[in-house]
Design an enzyme around this catalytic site. Structure first.
Site, PDB file in Angstrom:
ATOM      1  N   CYS A  41      50.650  51.871  41.771  1.00 26.21           N
ATOM      2  CA  CYS A  41      51.551  51.233  42.741  1.00 26.21           C
ATOM      3  C   CYS A  41      52.924  51.160  42.075  1.00 26.21           C
ATOM      4  O   CYS A  41      53.262  52.018  41.266  1.00 26.21           O
ATOM      5  CB  CYS A  41      51.025  49.873  43.198  1.00 26.21           C
ATOM      6  SG  CYS A  41      50.952  48.588  41.928  1.00 26.21           S
TER       7      CYS A  41
ATOM      8  N   ARG B 276      48.576  45.538  43.554  1.00 25.16           N
ATOM      9  CA  ARG B 276      47.698  46.482  44.240  1.00 25.16           C
ATOM     10  C   ARG B 276      46.902  47.391  43.317  1.00 25.16           C
ATOM     11  O   ARG B 276      45.683  47.480  43.445  1.00 25.16           O
ATOM     12  CB  ARG B 276      48.514  47.341  45.225  1.00 25.16           C
ATOM     13  CG  ARG B 276      49.100  46.533  46.364  1.00 25.16           C
ATOM     14  CD  ARG B 276      50.053  47.355  47.183  1.00 25.16           C
ATOM     15  NE  ARG B 276      51.275  47.627  46.427  1.00 25.16           N
ATOM     16  CZ  ARG B 276      52.266  48.396  46.854  1.00 25.16           C
ATOM     17  NH1 ARG B 276      52.180  48.998  48.021  1.00 25.16           N
ATOM     18  NH2 ARG B 276      53.341  48.576  46.119  1.00 25.16           N
TER      19      ARG B 276
ATOM     20  N   ASP C 224      52.931  46.117  49.923  1.00 30.50           N
ATOM     21  CA  ASP C 224      53.062  45.346  48.683  1.00 30.50           C
ATOM     22  C   ASP C 224      53.091  43.852  49.006  1.00 30.50           C
ATOM     23  O   ASP C 224      53.994  43.387  49.701  1.00 30.50           O
ATOM     24  CB  ASP C 224      54.349  45.756  47.967  1.00 30.50           C
ATOM     25  CG  ASP C 224      54.427  45.222  46.556  1.00 30.50           C
ATOM     26  OD1 ASP C 224      53.565  44.404  46.155  1.00 30.50           O
ATOM     27  OD2 ASP C 224      55.349  45.640  45.830  1.00 30.50           O
TER      28      ASP C 224
END
Length: 144
Positions: free
Chosen positions: A9, A15, A117
Site C-alpha cells: 500500500c 492496509r 486508505d
C-alpha cells in the site's frame, strides 16, 4: 506456486500489513514467505492502532510489524505482489519494469475495486477496509 508473497500500500501501516497478517493466518500450514511494504512507507513505524486492534479481535497478533519502504529488489524477489489500489500496481510496475506479470490488485478476483486508505479515519472506515481485505485474500486462496 507462490512461495514469496508481498502486499503493498502507501504507508505500510494499515492496509498492506493487515493483508500480510491475514495471509499469515490463513496460510499458516504452508511454506510461504509473507511480507508487506509501502510505496511511501512510514519506515520503522508500527501498524496503526485501529488496524492492530481489528486483527487482535480475530486472534491475530500484528504487534511485531514495522513499516518498510518498497524497493525494486523486493518486487523482483516476490513471486506474487498484491497492491491495494490500481495506481499502486501502476507505480510498482514503473518501479521495477520486468515485474508486471506478478503484480495484481488484491481485489482482482472479485470486483477489481481499489481498497480505500483508512489512515486517520474512524473505526468504521477501518472495519470496512478490513472486510474488503479479508474478502480479497479469501478470493486468492484457491490460486496460492
Amino acid at each position: 506456486m507462490s512461495k514469496r508473497i508481498l502486499t503493498v500500500c502507501i504507508g505500510n501501516i494499515c492496509r498492506s500489513p493487515t493483508a500480510e497478517y491475514l495471509l499469515r493466518e490463513r496460510l499458516a500450514s504452508r511454506d510461504i514467505q509473507l511480507g508487506s511494504a509501502g510505496l511511501g512507507a512510514l519506515a520503522g513505524y508500527p501498524m496503526d492502532a485501529t488496524a492492530l486492534q481489528l486483527l487482535a479481535e480475530q486472534g491475530i497478533d500484528g504487534a511485531a510489524h514495522r513499516a518498510r519502504q518498497l524497493t525494486p529488489a523486493m518486487l523482483r524477489e516476490a513471486d506474487l505482489v498484491l497492491g491495494m489500489e490500481k495506481n499502486h500496481v501502476d507505480a510498482m510496475v514503473r518501479l521495477a519494469p520486468g515485474t508486471s506479470g506478478k503484480i495484481f490488485i488484491l481485489d482482482k478476483w472479485l470486483q477489481g475495486r481499489d481498497i480505500p486508505d483508512p489512515y486517520r479515519q474512524q473505526r468504521p472506515a477501518f472495519e470496512h477496509v478490513y472486510g474488503m481485505i479479508a474478502q480479497g485474500i479469501d478470493s486468492w486462496l484457491r490460486y496460492l
